[in-house]
Design a protein around this motif. Structure first.
Motif, short mmCIF file in Angstrom:
data_model
loop_
_atom_site.label_atom_id
_atom_site.label_comp_id
_atom_site.label_asym_id
_atom_site.label_seq_id
_atom_site.Cartn_x
_atom_site.Cartn_y
_atom_site.Cartn_z
N THR A 75 -12.97 4.35 -6.28
CA THR A 75 -11.84 3.94 -6.27
C THR A 75 -11.24 3.73 -4.75
OG1 THR A 75 -10.99 4.86 -8.36
CG2 THR A 75 -9.39 4.22 -6.70
N ALA A 76 -11.58 4.55 -3.98
CA ALA A 76 -11.10 4.38 -2.51
C ALA A 76 -12.06 3.33 -1.72
CB ALA A 76 -11.29 5.61 -1.77
N ALA A 77 -13.16 3.43 -2.03
CA ALA A 77 -14.26 2.41 -1.34
C ALA A 77 -13.99 1.10 -1.83
CB ALA A 77 -15.65 2.71 -1.88
N VAL A 78 -13.66 0.74 -3.02
CA VAL A 78 -13.36 -0.59 -3.39
C VAL A 78 -12.04 -1.01 -3.04
CG1 VAL A 78 -12.83 -2.01 -5.61
CG2 VAL A 78 -14.74 -0.34 -5.54
N MET A 108 -6.90 7.21 0.68
CA MET A 108 -7.18 6.97 -0.66
C MET A 108 -7.86 8.10 -1.52
SD MET A 108 -5.94 5.11 -2.95
CE MET A 108 -5.08 3.64 -2.34
N THR A 109 -8.93 8.55 -1.03
CA THR A 109 -9.78 9.57 -1.58
C THR A 109 -9.06 10.61 -1.87
OG1 THR A 109 -11.72 8.56 -0.45
CG2 THR A 109 -11.86 10.78 -1.54
N ALA A 110 -8.41 11.14 -0.97
CA ALA A 110 -7.34 12.39 -1.35
C ALA A 110 -6.48 12.01 -2.20
CB ALA A 110 -6.64 12.77 0.12
N ARG A 111 -5.85 10.76 -2.11
CA ARG A 111 -4.63 10.38 -3.08
C ARG A 111 -5.09 10.52 -4.72
NH1 ARG A 111 -3.51 5.43 -6.37
NH2 ARG A 111 -1.61 5.78 -7.32
N MET A 112 -6.53 9.92 -4.65
CA MET A 112 -7.03 9.93 -6.13
C MET A 112 -7.47 11.19 -6.70
SD MET A 112 -6.79 6.81 -6.89
CE MET A 112 -7.62 7.12 -8.68
N MET A 113 -7.57 12.24 -5.71
CA MET A 113 -7.89 13.53 -6.17
C MET A 113 -6.68 14.18 -6.68
SD MET A 113 -10.23 15.24 -2.97
CE MET A 113 -9.84 16.91 -4.05
N VAL A 114 -5.28 13.76 -6.26
CA VAL A 114 -4.17 14.17 -6.62
C VAL A 114 -3.89 13.75 -7.91
CG1 VAL A 114 -1.62 14.14 -6.42
CG2 VAL A 114 -2.93 14.42 -4.30
N MET A 115 -4.29 12.58 -8.25
CA MET A 115 -4.35 11.88 -9.78
C MET A 115 -5.02 12.69 -10.59
SD MET A 115 -2.08 9.63 -8.98
CE MET A 115 -1.49 10.28 -7.69
N ASN A 116 -6.33 13.04 -10.09
CA ASN A 116 -7.04 13.83 -11.18
C ASN A 116 -6.88 15.26 -11.29
OD1 ASN A 116 -8.81 11.59 -11.97
ND2 ASN A 116 -10.25 11.82 -10.26
N PHE A 117 -6.08 15.72 -10.02
CA PHE A 117 -5.63 17.10 -10.37
C PHE A 117 -4.57 17.30 -11.62
CE2 PHE A 117 -6.48 18.96 -6.01
CZ PHE A 117 -6.44 20.45 -6.51
N ALA A 146 0.45 4.44 -0.08
CA ALA A 146 1.10 3.17 0.08
C ALA A 146 1.77 2.86 1.52
CB ALA A 146 2.28 2.80 -1.23
N ALA A 147 2.57 3.90 1.80
CA ALA A 147 3.11 3.61 3.22
C ALA A 147 1.86 3.31 4.43
CB ALA A 147 3.79 5.04 3.54
N THR A 148 0.81 4.15 4.19
CA THR A 148 -0.47 3.95 5.15
C THR A 148 -0.83 2.52 5.03
OG1 THR A 148 -1.73 4.98 3.76
CG2 THR A 148 -1.00 6.32 5.42
N GLY A 149 -0.96 2.05 3.82
CA GLY A 149 -1.51 0.86 3.57
C GLY A 149 -0.64 -0.30 3.92
N TYR A 150 0.70 0.04 3.93
CA TYR A 150 1.65 -1.25 4.39
C TYR A 150 1.93 -1.11 5.75
CZ TYR A 150 6.09 -3.64 4.20
OH TYR A 150 6.99 -4.71 4.20
#
Length: 349
Positions: free
Chosen positions: A151-154, A186-195, A289-293
């Motif tokens: 997800t993060a890579a894409v 984003m990799t870290a964020r997706m880990m939270v979703m899967n947590f 989202a904040a970092t992306g913005y």
């Protein structure tokens, strides 16, 4: 069953609020181009955004179908995890989601065919393949501890790269610098979703990183990813690869990452406490989202300081404004929808 109700459920099934991420990631690529002094080309921007958003929406419907077993097993779905619950609750037949996914897949493939260069076509093929096989068999990347990285890579590497290639035909070092930072976040964020999903995922044999490593080691990996992200950001800022203004603005988000690390290390989210899980998932999403913005905002501010308010800089603000309007509209819609919900009755007995 009314057609209007079915349409509303079909839209809900696609979880359109997450499409803001694909708008933001294309905007990052555009901001890199503008900062480097190139003109903003609206046509290539629209081509990139149309393809990325179509493929992202395809992924949502694909995931709803192929993740149905895990979503059905979820005992505490949140606004961010556990799927839309439309299929899990039997509100629509599962084949509806798969049909929508295939329609969007064919649309994405048609868009690939019209990309202007071999490099952009090859990149688009990679994006579609990774997006489809995120949950679809036989690869099922998110079932093999590779979903977070995929997800993060894409989102944070390949999509901004497509925007850059369509605008200027090359991938500058500045793009690699900012996307390396965003990739780690984003990799870290997706880990939270899967947590948040780990109990239901484990029950159906879904091996995400939190399930593969266990909560403790996964929390430390999350912390390591955040530390690595801000170290990378500091290095690329100090070396001048990223303009100082943009680097400082992004470094200001570090306290958010620190708070997230403390939460994960002290009390990892679980379906047993959906309120806490929802809070942590929201915090991780807000941070990403904040970092992306702030990447495009910081780069465009640096471009304005460097060149003045040129046509390219003003044009580069268009994708940022587009995202901002969508974001505000979505938040207002959620606010009014929440206010419109009937209050639960209170028993006086």
């Amino acid at each position: 069953m009314s057609a209007t109700r079915d349409l509303v459920l079909l839209i809900r099934l696609g979880r359109p609020k997450f499409l803001l991420e694909s708008v933001l990631t294309v905007t990052c690529g555009i901001a890199v181009v503008v900062y480097l002094g190139h003109p903003f080309l609206i046509g290539p921007w629209l081509v990139a955004q149309a393809f990325v958003s179509t493929t992202h929406l395809m992924t949502q419907y694909c995931n709803e179908y192929f993740d149905l077993e895990a979503d059905s097993a979820h005992t505490g779905p949140t606004a961010w995890t556990g799927g839309s619950q439309v299929l899990a609750q039997g509100l629509l037949p599962a084949r509806v989601s798969l049909s929508a996914a295939f329609v969007l897949l064919f649309v994405s493939i048609a868009q690939v065919a019209f990309m202007p260069t071999p490099a952009t076509r090859l990149l688009c093929v990679a994006i579609v393949a990774l997006a489809w096989f995120y949950t679809a068999p036989p690869i099922r990347l998110n079932y093999r501890a590779a979903g977070e990285v995929t997800t993060a890579a894409v989102l944070t590497v390949l999509c901004p790269a497509l925007a850059c290639l369509l605008q200027i035909g090359t991938l500058p070092p500045l793009l690699l610098a900012v996307t390396a930072f965003l990739f780690l976040v984003m990799t870290a964020r997706m880990m939270v979703m899967n947590f948040c999903d780990r109990e239901s995922d484990r029950s159906v044999g879904k091996l995400t990183l939190p399930n593969t490593l266990g909560p403790g080691r996964a929390a430390w990996l999350f912390t390591g990813l955040q530390v690595a992200a801000y170290l990378v950001l500091a290095v690329v800022t100090v070396t001048g690869t990223v303009p100082l203004l943009a680097g400082l603005v992004l470094l200001a988000t570090a306290p958010m990452a620190v708070l997230l690390c403390r939460k994960l290390l002290r009390d990892p989210p679980s379906a047993d406490d959906p309120v806490q899980a929802n809070r942590i998932a929201r915090s991780a999403t807000v941070h990403a989202a904040a970092t992306g913005y702030l990447v495009p905002a910081g780069l465009l501010a640096a471009a304005a300081a460097r060149y003045g308010l040129t046509a390219a800089v003003v044009g580069g603000l268009l994708p940022v404004l587009f995202y901002t309007v969508l974001f505000v509209w979505q938040r207002l819609s959620e606010h009014f929808a929440e206010r419109a919900r009937p209050m639960p009755e209170v028993s006086h007995t």
